[in-house]
Design a protein around this motif. Sequence first.
Motif, PDB file in Angstrom:
ATOM      1  N   THR A 104      -5.929   3.918  -2.061  1.00  0.00           N
ATOM      2  CA  THR A 104      -5.385   5.269  -2.181  1.00  0.00           C
ATOM      3  C   THR A 104      -3.863   5.272  -2.250  1.00  0.00           C
ATOM      4  OG1 THR A 104      -5.198   5.688   0.207  1.00  0.00           O
ATOM      5  CG2 THR A 104      -7.345   6.120  -0.826  1.00  0.00           C
ATOM      6  N   GLY A 105      -3.269   4.086  -2.144  1.00  0.00           N
ATOM      7  CA  GLY A 105      -1.818   4.001  -2.234  1.00  0.00           C
ATOM      8  C   GLY A 105      -1.109   3.671  -0.941  1.00  0.00           C
ATOM      9  N   VAL A 106      -1.838   3.554   0.163  1.00  0.00           N
ATOM     10  CA  VAL A 106      -1.208   3.167   1.427  1.00  0.00           C
ATOM     11  C   VAL A 106      -0.799   1.691   1.300  1.00  0.00           C
ATOM     12  CG1 VAL A 106      -1.484   2.927   3.916  1.00  0.00           C
ATOM     13  CG2 VAL A 106      -2.625   4.802   2.704  1.00  0.00           C
ATOM     14  N   PRO A 107       0.455   1.352   1.559  1.00  0.00           N
ATOM     15  CA  PRO A 107       0.944   0.006   1.252  1.00  0.00           C
ATOM     16  C   PRO A 107       0.571  -1.079   2.259  1.00  0.00           C
ATOM     17  CG  PRO A 107       2.725   1.319   2.120  1.00  0.00           C
ATOM     18  CD  PRO A 107       1.555   2.251   1.977  1.00  0.00           C
ATOM     19  N   TYR A 108      -0.715  -1.210   2.558  1.00  0.00           N
ATOM     20  CA  TYR A 108      -1.167  -2.384   3.287  1.00  0.00           C
ATOM     21  C   TYR A 108      -1.131  -3.565   2.319  1.00  0.00           C
ATOM     22  CZ  TYR A 108      -2.759   0.752   6.976  1.00  0.00           C
ATOM     23  OH  TYR A 108      -2.819   1.693   7.986  1.00  0.00           O
ATOM     24  N   SER A 109      -0.809  -4.747   2.817  1.00  0.00           N
ATOM     25  CA  SER A 109      -0.587  -5.883   1.923  1.00  0.00           C
ATOM     26  C   SER A 109      -1.722  -6.897   1.987  1.00  0.00           C
ATOM     27  CB  SER A 109       0.733  -6.574   2.265  1.00  0.00           C
ATOM     28  OG  SER A 109       0.717  -7.076   3.592  1.00  0.00           O
ATOM     29  N   LEU A 110      -2.015  -7.466   0.825  1.00  0.00           N
ATOM     30  CA  LEU A 110      -2.983  -8.563   0.711  1.00  0.00           C
ATOM     31  C   LEU A 110      -2.306  -9.827   0.194  1.00  0.00           C
ATOM     32  CD1 LEU A 110      -6.330  -7.075  -0.703  1.00  0.00           C
ATOM     33  CD2 LEU A 110      -6.037  -8.382   1.404  1.00  0.00           C
ATOM     34  N   THR A 111      -1.367  -9.661  -0.711  1.00  0.00           N
ATOM     35  CA  THR A 111      -0.700 -10.789  -1.335  1.00  0.00           C
ATOM     36  C   THR A 111       0.678 -11.005  -0.719  1.00  0.00           C
ATOM     37  OG1 THR A 111       0.367  -9.445  -3.043  1.00  0.00           O
ATOM     38  CG2 THR A 111      -1.885 -10.210  -3.477  1.00  0.00           C
ATOM     39  N   GLN A 112       1.251 -12.167  -0.997  1.00  0.00           N
ATOM     40  CA  GLN A 112       2.591 -12.466  -0.507  1.00  0.00           C
ATOM     41  C   GLN A 112       3.615 -11.524  -1.114  1.00  0.00           C
ATOM     42  OE1 GLN A 112       3.364 -14.714   1.904  1.00  0.00           O
ATOM     43  NE2 GLN A 112       5.451 -13.895   1.809  1.00  0.00           N
ATOM     44  N   GLY A 145      11.788   5.892   8.450  1.00  0.00           N
ATOM     45  CA  GLY A 145      11.009   5.686   9.667  1.00  0.00           C
ATOM     46  C   GLY A 145       9.520   5.847   9.483  1.00  0.00           C
ATOM     47  N   VAL A 146       9.099   6.645   8.518  1.00  0.00           N
ATOM     48  CA  VAL A 146       7.669   6.871   8.306  1.00  0.00           C
ATOM     49  C   VAL A 146       7.031   5.598   7.757  1.00  0.00           C
ATOM     50  CG1 VAL A 146       5.936   8.195   7.048  1.00  0.00           C
ATOM     51  CG2 VAL A 146       7.979   9.327   7.922  1.00  0.00           C
ATOM     52  N   ARG A 147       5.950   5.173   8.369  1.00  0.00           N
ATOM     53  CA  ARG A 147       5.256   3.948   7.983  1.00  0.00           C
ATOM     54  C   ARG A 147       3.755   4.156   8.097  1.00  0.00           C
ATOM     55  NH1 ARG A 147       2.907   2.269  12.477  1.00  0.00           N
ATOM     56  NH2 ARG A 147       3.917   2.490  14.526  1.00  0.00           N
TER      57      ARG A 147
END
Length: 244
Positions: free
Chosen positions: A162-170, A44-46
Amino acid sequence: MKHDNIERNLGILLVLTMLAISAGGLVEIVPLFFIKETVEKVEGVRPYSPLELRGRDIYVREGCYLCHSQMIRPFRDEALRYGHYSLAAESKYDHPFQWGSKRTGPDLARVGGKYSNDWQTQHLNAPRSLVPQSVMPNYPWLLKTDLDYSDIELRMKALRTTGVPYSLTQAEYDRNVKEFGEDVAKSLHIPDAEKNLVAQAQLGNYDTDPGKLSEMDALVSYLQVLGTMVDFKKYDDDYFVKFR
Protein backbone atom coordinates in the motif's frame (compact mmCIF):
# COMPACT_ATOMS: atom_id res chain seq x y z
CA MET A 1 -34.21 34.59 -24.96
CA LYS A 2 -31.45 32.06 -25.65
CA HIS A 3 -31.30 31.21 -21.96
CA ASP A 4 -35.06 30.60 -21.94
CA ASN A 5 -34.77 28.30 -24.96
CA ILE A 6 -32.04 26.27 -23.28
CA GLU A 7 -34.10 25.81 -20.11
CA ARG A 8 -37.12 24.68 -22.14
CA ASN A 9 -35.12 22.18 -24.22
CA LEU A 10 -34.28 19.23 -21.94
CA GLY A 11 -31.77 17.70 -24.35
CA ILE A 12 -29.73 20.86 -24.77
CA LEU A 13 -29.89 21.60 -21.04
CA LEU A 14 -28.64 18.10 -20.21
CA VAL A 15 -25.73 18.33 -22.66
CA LEU A 16 -24.66 21.78 -21.45
CA THR A 17 -24.96 20.67 -17.81
CA MET A 18 -22.71 17.67 -18.46
CA LEU A 19 -20.19 19.89 -20.24
CA ALA A 20 -20.13 22.29 -17.28
CA ILE A 21 -19.67 19.44 -14.80
CA SER A 22 -16.94 17.89 -16.94
CA ALA A 23 -15.05 21.16 -17.22
CA GLY A 24 -15.25 21.75 -13.49
CA GLY A 25 -14.18 18.18 -12.74
CA LEU A 26 -11.16 18.46 -15.03
CA VAL A 27 -10.07 21.68 -13.37
CA GLU A 28 -10.27 20.03 -9.93
CA ILE A 29 -8.93 16.56 -10.75
CA VAL A 30 -6.29 16.90 -13.47
CA PRO A 31 -3.83 18.96 -11.34
CA LEU A 32 -3.75 16.13 -8.77
CA PHE A 33 -2.04 13.87 -11.31
CA PHE A 34 0.90 16.28 -11.39
CA ILE A 35 1.30 16.51 -7.61
CA LYS A 36 3.80 13.98 -6.26
CA GLU A 37 2.22 13.95 -2.80
CA THR A 38 -1.06 15.43 -1.60
CA VAL A 39 -0.05 15.18 2.06
CA GLU A 40 2.52 17.69 3.26
CA LYS A 41 5.63 16.05 4.65
CA VAL A 42 6.06 16.47 8.40
CA GLU A 43 9.36 15.76 10.11
CA GLY A 44 9.24 12.87 12.58
CA VAL A 45 6.34 10.88 11.15
CA ARG A 46 7.39 7.28 10.52
CA PRO A 47 5.77 3.87 10.01
CA TYR A 48 4.99 1.82 13.10
CA SER A 49 7.59 -0.59 14.45
CA PRO A 50 6.63 -4.30 14.40
CA LEU A 51 5.47 -4.24 18.05
CA GLU A 52 3.50 -1.02 17.58
CA LEU A 53 1.96 -2.39 14.40
CA ARG A 54 0.88 -5.56 16.20
CA GLY A 55 -0.58 -3.40 18.96
CA ARG A 56 -2.51 -1.34 16.43
CA ASP A 57 -4.03 -4.52 15.01
CA ILE A 58 -5.16 -5.49 18.52
CA TYR A 59 -6.56 -1.99 19.01
CA VAL A 60 -8.67 -2.46 15.87
CA ARG A 61 -9.61 -6.03 16.78
CA GLU A 62 -10.95 -4.96 20.17
CA GLY A 63 -13.02 -2.17 18.61
CA CYS A 64 -11.30 0.66 20.50
CA TYR A 65 -11.97 2.98 17.56
CA LEU A 66 -15.72 2.68 18.19
CA CYS A 67 -15.45 4.77 21.36
CA HIS A 68 -12.19 6.69 20.86
CA SER A 69 -11.30 8.96 17.97
CA GLN A 70 -7.81 9.91 16.83
CA MET A 71 -8.55 13.23 15.20
CA ILE A 72 -8.30 16.54 17.03
CA ARG A 73 -10.20 19.18 15.11
CA PRO A 74 -8.89 22.78 14.77
CA PHE A 75 -11.35 24.25 17.26
CA ARG A 76 -10.67 26.14 20.47
CA ASP A 77 -12.23 23.56 22.80
CA GLU A 78 -10.38 20.71 21.06
CA ALA A 79 -7.02 22.48 21.33
CA LEU A 80 -7.54 23.32 25.00
CA ARG A 81 -8.45 19.75 25.93
CA TYR A 82 -6.24 17.63 23.71
CA GLY A 83 -3.48 19.78 22.24
CA HIS A 84 -2.39 20.64 18.72
CA TYR A 85 -4.91 19.71 16.04
CA SER A 86 -4.22 16.56 14.04
CA LEU A 87 -2.04 16.85 10.95
CA ALA A 88 -2.86 14.88 7.81
CA ALA A 89 0.67 13.47 7.74
CA GLU A 90 0.13 11.74 11.08
CA SER A 91 -2.23 9.29 9.37
CA LYS A 92 -0.22 8.75 6.17
CA TYR A 93 0.87 5.25 7.23
CA ASP A 94 -2.47 4.22 8.78
CA HIS A 95 -4.40 1.66 6.76
CA PRO A 96 -7.18 2.23 7.64
CA PHE A 97 -6.91 5.47 9.59
CA GLN A 98 -8.36 5.60 13.11
CA TRP A 99 -10.03 9.00 13.02
CA GLY A 100 -13.25 7.53 14.39
CA SER A 101 -16.76 8.91 14.25
CA LYS A 102 -17.73 9.40 17.92
CA ARG A 103 -16.25 9.83 21.36
CA THR A 104 -17.59 7.84 24.26
CA GLY A 105 -14.10 8.17 25.68
CA PRO A 106 -11.50 10.89 25.06
CA ASP A 107 -9.60 11.39 21.83
CA LEU A 108 -6.35 9.40 21.83
CA ALA A 109 -4.36 11.29 19.22
CA ARG A 110 -2.03 12.72 21.91
CA VAL A 111 -2.22 9.99 24.58
CA GLY A 112 1.35 8.78 24.04
CA GLY A 113 3.51 9.52 27.08
CA LYS A 114 0.62 11.13 28.97
CA TYR A 115 0.44 8.17 31.36
CA SER A 116 2.96 5.56 32.45
CA ASN A 117 3.02 1.97 31.18
CA ASP A 118 1.75 0.87 34.60
CA TRP A 119 -1.22 3.21 34.33
CA GLN A 120 -2.11 2.11 30.80
CA THR A 121 -1.87 -1.57 31.75
CA GLN A 122 -4.03 -1.15 34.85
CA HIS A 123 -6.53 1.00 32.97
CA LEU A 124 -6.96 -1.59 30.22
CA ASN A 125 -7.16 -4.41 32.73
CA ALA A 126 -9.67 -2.72 35.09
CA PRO A 127 -10.62 0.83 34.01
CA ARG A 128 -12.76 1.70 37.04
CA SER A 129 -9.87 1.04 39.41
CA LEU A 130 -8.39 4.30 38.09
CA VAL A 131 -11.39 6.15 36.64
CA PRO A 132 -14.49 5.27 38.73
CA GLN A 133 -16.92 6.88 36.28
CA SER A 134 -15.53 5.04 33.25
CA VAL A 135 -17.90 2.98 31.09
CA MET A 136 -15.02 1.23 29.33
CA PRO A 137 -15.11 -2.58 29.50
CA ASN A 138 -12.33 -4.59 31.16
CA TYR A 139 -9.72 -6.25 28.95
CA PRO A 140 -8.11 -8.77 31.32
CA TRP A 141 -7.27 -11.23 28.55
CA LEU A 142 -4.67 -8.86 27.12
CA LEU A 143 -2.39 -9.60 30.08
CA LYS A 144 -3.07 -13.32 30.01
CA THR A 145 -2.70 -13.89 26.26
CA ASP A 146 0.74 -14.45 24.76
CA LEU A 147 1.36 -12.21 21.78
CA ASP A 148 1.22 -14.05 18.47
CA TYR A 149 3.71 -12.40 16.16
CA SER A 150 4.38 -15.36 13.84
CA ASP A 151 2.82 -13.50 10.91
CA ILE A 152 4.31 -10.06 11.57
CA GLU A 153 6.42 -10.21 8.41
CA LEU A 154 3.32 -10.95 6.33
CA ARG A 155 1.49 -8.02 7.94
CA MET A 156 4.36 -5.69 7.09
CA LYS A 157 4.59 -7.02 3.53
CA ALA A 158 0.86 -6.40 3.07
CA LEU A 159 1.26 -2.79 4.18
CA ARG A 160 4.32 -2.46 1.96
CA THR A 161 2.07 -3.03 -1.05
CA THR A 162 0.00 0.00 0.00
CA GLY A 163 3.05 2.24 0.02
CA VAL A 164 4.20 2.00 3.64
CA PRO A 165 8.02 2.03 3.34
CA TYR A 166 8.87 -1.21 5.11
CA SER A 167 12.05 -2.57 3.53
CA LEU A 168 12.88 -5.96 2.03
CA THR A 169 15.94 -5.16 -0.06
CA GLN A 170 19.20 -3.44 0.80
CA ALA A 171 18.29 -0.56 -1.49
CA GLU A 172 15.01 -0.02 0.37
CA TYR A 173 16.83 -0.24 3.69
CA ASP A 174 19.35 2.39 2.56
CA ARG A 175 16.46 4.60 1.44
CA ASN A 176 14.92 4.37 4.90
CA VAL A 177 18.25 5.18 6.55
CA LYS A 178 18.36 8.36 4.51
CA GLU A 179 14.68 9.16 5.18
CA PHE A 180 14.27 8.20 8.84
CA GLY A 181 17.73 7.55 10.27
CA GLU A 182 19.47 4.25 10.95
CA ASP A 183 17.70 3.40 14.21
CA VAL A 184 14.24 3.72 12.67
CA ALA A 185 15.32 2.03 9.44
CA LYS A 186 16.38 -1.06 11.40
CA SER A 187 12.89 -1.35 12.92
CA LEU A 188 11.30 -1.12 9.46
CA HIS A 189 13.35 -3.96 7.94
CA ILE A 190 10.99 -6.88 7.38
CA PRO A 191 13.54 -9.73 7.62
CA ASP A 192 14.40 -8.60 11.17
CA ALA A 193 10.79 -7.97 12.24
CA GLU A 194 10.45 -10.72 14.85
CA LYS A 195 13.82 -9.91 16.43
CA ASN A 196 13.00 -6.20 16.56
CA LEU A 197 9.55 -6.85 18.02
CA VAL A 198 10.91 -8.93 20.89
CA ALA A 199 13.73 -6.46 21.55
CA GLN A 200 11.34 -3.49 21.83
CA ALA A 201 8.99 -5.41 24.12
CA GLN A 202 11.83 -6.41 26.44
CA LEU A 203 13.28 -2.91 26.51
CA GLY A 204 9.94 -1.17 27.05
CA ASN A 205 8.38 -3.72 29.42
CA TYR A 206 5.01 -2.27 28.53
CA ASP A 207 2.87 -4.78 30.45
CA THR A 208 5.14 -4.46 33.54
CA ASP A 209 5.93 -8.19 33.42
CA PRO A 210 9.46 -8.62 32.03
CA GLY A 211 9.09 -12.39 31.85
CA LYS A 212 6.09 -12.37 29.51
CA LEU A 213 5.42 -11.05 26.01
CA SER A 214 1.69 -10.42 26.02
CA GLU A 215 -0.89 -8.69 23.87
CA MET A 216 -0.83 -5.96 26.51
CA ASP A 217 2.80 -5.23 25.60
CA ALA A 218 1.81 -4.61 22.00
CA LEU A 219 -1.28 -2.52 22.69
CA VAL A 220 0.41 -0.29 25.26
CA SER A 221 3.39 0.24 22.95
CA TYR A 222 0.96 1.44 20.29
CA LEU A 223 -0.86 3.79 22.67
CA GLN A 224 2.42 5.21 23.93
CA VAL A 225 3.55 6.24 20.45
CA LEU A 226 0.37 8.12 19.52
CA GLY A 227 1.11 11.81 19.10
CA THR A 228 4.79 11.49 20.01
CA MET A 229 6.36 11.36 16.57
CA VAL A 230 5.98 15.07 15.82
CA ASP A 231 7.54 17.91 17.78
CA PHE A 232 4.51 20.19 17.72
CA LYS A 233 6.49 23.13 19.04
CA LYS A 234 7.82 23.43 15.49
CA TYR A 235 4.30 23.53 14.06
CA ASP A 236 2.62 25.89 16.50
CA ASP A 237 1.03 28.62 14.39
CA ASP A 238 -0.90 31.73 15.27
CA TYR A 239 -4.16 29.80 15.14
CA PHE A 240 -3.06 27.39 17.83
CA VAL A 241 -0.97 29.75 19.95
CA LYS A 242 -3.91 32.08 20.57
CA PHE A 243 -5.78 29.19 22.24
CA ARG A 244 -3.16 28.78 24.94
